[in-house]
Design a protein around this motif. Sequence first.
Motif, PDB file in Angstrom:
ATOM      1  N   TRP A   1     -94.409  32.018   6.683  1.00 38.13           N
ATOM      2  CA  TRP A   1     -93.831  32.527   6.385  1.00 38.13           C
ATOM      3  C   TRP A   1     -94.121  34.334   7.188  1.00 38.13           C
ATOM      4  O   TRP A   1     -93.547  34.438   6.651  1.00 38.13           O
TER       5      TRP A   1
ATOM      6  N   LEU B   1     -84.532  30.476   8.924  1.00 37.02           N
ATOM      7  CA  LEU B   1     -85.589  29.887   7.689  1.00 37.02           C
ATOM      8  C   LEU B   1     -85.458  28.190   6.913  1.00 37.02           C
ATOM      9  O   LEU B   1     -85.381  29.261   5.973  1.00 37.02           O
TER      10      LEU B   1
ATOM     11  N   LEU C   1     -90.601  38.237  13.918  1.00 35.21           N
ATOM     12  CA  LEU C   1     -89.005  38.862  14.157  1.00 35.21           C
ATOM     13  C   LEU C   1     -88.882  40.118  14.036  1.00 35.21           C
ATOM     14  O   LEU C   1     -88.202  40.259  15.351  1.00 35.21           O
TER      15      LEU C   1
ATOM     16  N   ALA D   1     -84.430  37.562  10.364  1.00 33.54           N
ATOM     17  CA  ALA D   1     -84.633  35.960   9.350  1.00 33.54           C
ATOM     18  C   ALA D   1     -83.487  35.751   9.044  1.00 33.54           C
ATOM     19  O   ALA D   1     -82.514  36.860   7.840  1.00 33.54           O
TER      20      ALA D   1
ATOM     21  N   ARG E   1     -80.218  35.633  15.059  1.00 28.86           N
ATOM     22  CA  ARG E   1     -80.561  35.469  13.580  1.00 28.86           C
ATOM     23  C   ARG E   1     -81.413  33.690  13.867  1.00 28.86           C
ATOM     24  O   ARG E   1     -81.150  33.192  14.569  1.00 28.86           O
TER      25      ARG E   1
ATOM     26  N   PRO F   1     -83.534  33.529   5.913  1.00 33.21           N
ATOM     27  CA  PRO F   1     -84.583  32.840   4.869  1.00 33.21           C
ATOM     28  C   PRO F   1     -82.892  31.783   3.629  1.00 33.21           C
ATOM     29  O   PRO F   1     -82.603  32.150   3.201  1.00 33.21           O
TER      30      PRO F   1
ATOM     31  N   ILE G   1     -94.132  34.845  10.977  1.00 33.86           N
ATOM     32  CA  ILE G   1     -92.422  35.144  11.186  1.00 33.86           C
ATOM     33  C   ILE G   1     -91.567  36.142  10.737  1.00 33.86           C
ATOM     34  O   ILE G   1     -91.286  36.300  11.780  1.00 33.86           O
ATOM     35  N   TYR G   2     -92.292  36.462   9.462  1.00 32.32           N
ATOM     36  CA  TYR G   2     -91.497  37.398   9.260  1.00 32.32           C
ATOM     37  C   TYR G   2     -91.952  38.960  10.007  1.00 32.32           C
ATOM     38  O   TYR G   2     -91.007  39.919  10.278  1.00 32.32           O
TER      39      TYR G   2
ATOM     40  N   CYS H   1     -87.797  32.721   0.277  1.00 27.41           N
ATOM     41  CA  CYS H   1     -87.257  32.702   0.902  1.00 27.41           C
ATOM     42  C   CYS H   1     -86.459  32.984  -0.090  1.00 27.41           C
ATOM     43  O   CYS H   1     -85.218  33.176   0.517  1.00 27.41           O
TER      44      CYS H   1
ATOM     45  N   ALA I   1     -82.712  41.722   8.256  1.00 27.14           N
ATOM     46  CA  ALA I   1     -82.790  40.303   7.336  1.00 27.14           C
ATOM     47  C   ALA I   1     -81.541  39.827   6.397  1.00 27.14           C
ATOM     48  O   ALA I   1     -80.086  40.603   6.301  1.00 27.14           O
TER      49      ALA I   1
END
Length: 286
Positions: free
Chosen positions: A68, A60, A75, A82, A57, A84, A71-72, A214, A167
Motif C-alpha cells: 500500500w 485498490l 500513483l 487512488a 483512477r 481504496p 502504491i500510494y 483503505c 484519492a
Amino acid sequence: MSQFLTLSDAIATHARLMPQKLGARDSRRSLSFASWNERASRLADALLNAGLRSGDRVGLLAYNCLEWMEIYVALARAGLVAVPVNFRLTGPEISYILNNAEVSAVIAGTEFCDTLDSQRSELNLAEGRSFVLGEAPHRAWVSYEHLISSGDAKRTFDQVDPLSMCALMYTSGTTGKPKGAIRNHQGSYLIALATAIEMGFNKDDTGLLVMPMCHANSLYFATTFIHLGAACIVDDRRSYDPEALLATLSQEKVTFTSLVPTHYIMLLSLPEETKKKYDVSSVGRL
C-alpha cells in the motif's frame, strides 16, 4: 516544484537526504527511503506503460501490507488517482464503487481475485490492467512484482498539479449508495502539516498503522509520517490481536498508533502479567 509537496516529492526528497533510513515495513519486509523511491518510480512507470494516463483512477483492494505504501506514492508520482475499496464489501458493492469511480485499472490482493473475477463482466477494465499482489491466478491478472520489475526507475515524470485529485475515498453508504470524497495533493499536504503541528510529530517518530490502509485514518497518518520522513509500520495481521499489538509496540519502539475504543478495551482486558511482559514506554501518543 510546488510549495505543496506530493507524497512522491516527499519520498524523493527523503531518498536524497537520508537514503538508508527506514521508511516503512510490515512483518515480511522493510523499505529504506532509497528502495521505496526506486520501487515507486518503477511502479509508476509500469502503470503509465500499461496505457494509464494522468487523472486515471486505480482501484485498490487488499488487506494491510507494505505494498500500500509503495502504491500510494507511485500513483502520486504518475498523476494517477487512488480509489481504496473496503475489503469487507461484497462483490456487487465493490463493483458499484469501481464503476462509479470509473477506474481504469485495479490492484488487488490474491484473496480478492475470485471476487473481482465474478464481477468482471460488470467492470470496464482493459486487458492487462488487473494487477495482483502475489502470483497471478490466471492470464487475466498480472503479477505486481512482474509489473515493478518491468518499470524504469530512472524515468522523469511530469510535475503533478497540487490541486489535482490524489484519492477518491468512498463513504460507507449506510443510508444510500457510497459517495466518493475527493482529496487533492494540496489538501493532503496541508492535513499532514496540521496534524504534525497539532500532535508534535517529527522525523524521529515511528507510527504503527493498525486501521485498514483503505481507510482515511491510516491514509491520513501515513501521509503525515511520509512528509516528515518518519517511519511507518504497517500492521499486516488479518485480525486484531491485542497481545501481538503490544509486542509490536515494544519491538518497533513505536511512538504513535491510532486505535478505536474496542482495541483499547481488548488491550485493557489482557491479564496484568501479560501486559507487564512488554515495554511500551516509547508510545507517547495514542
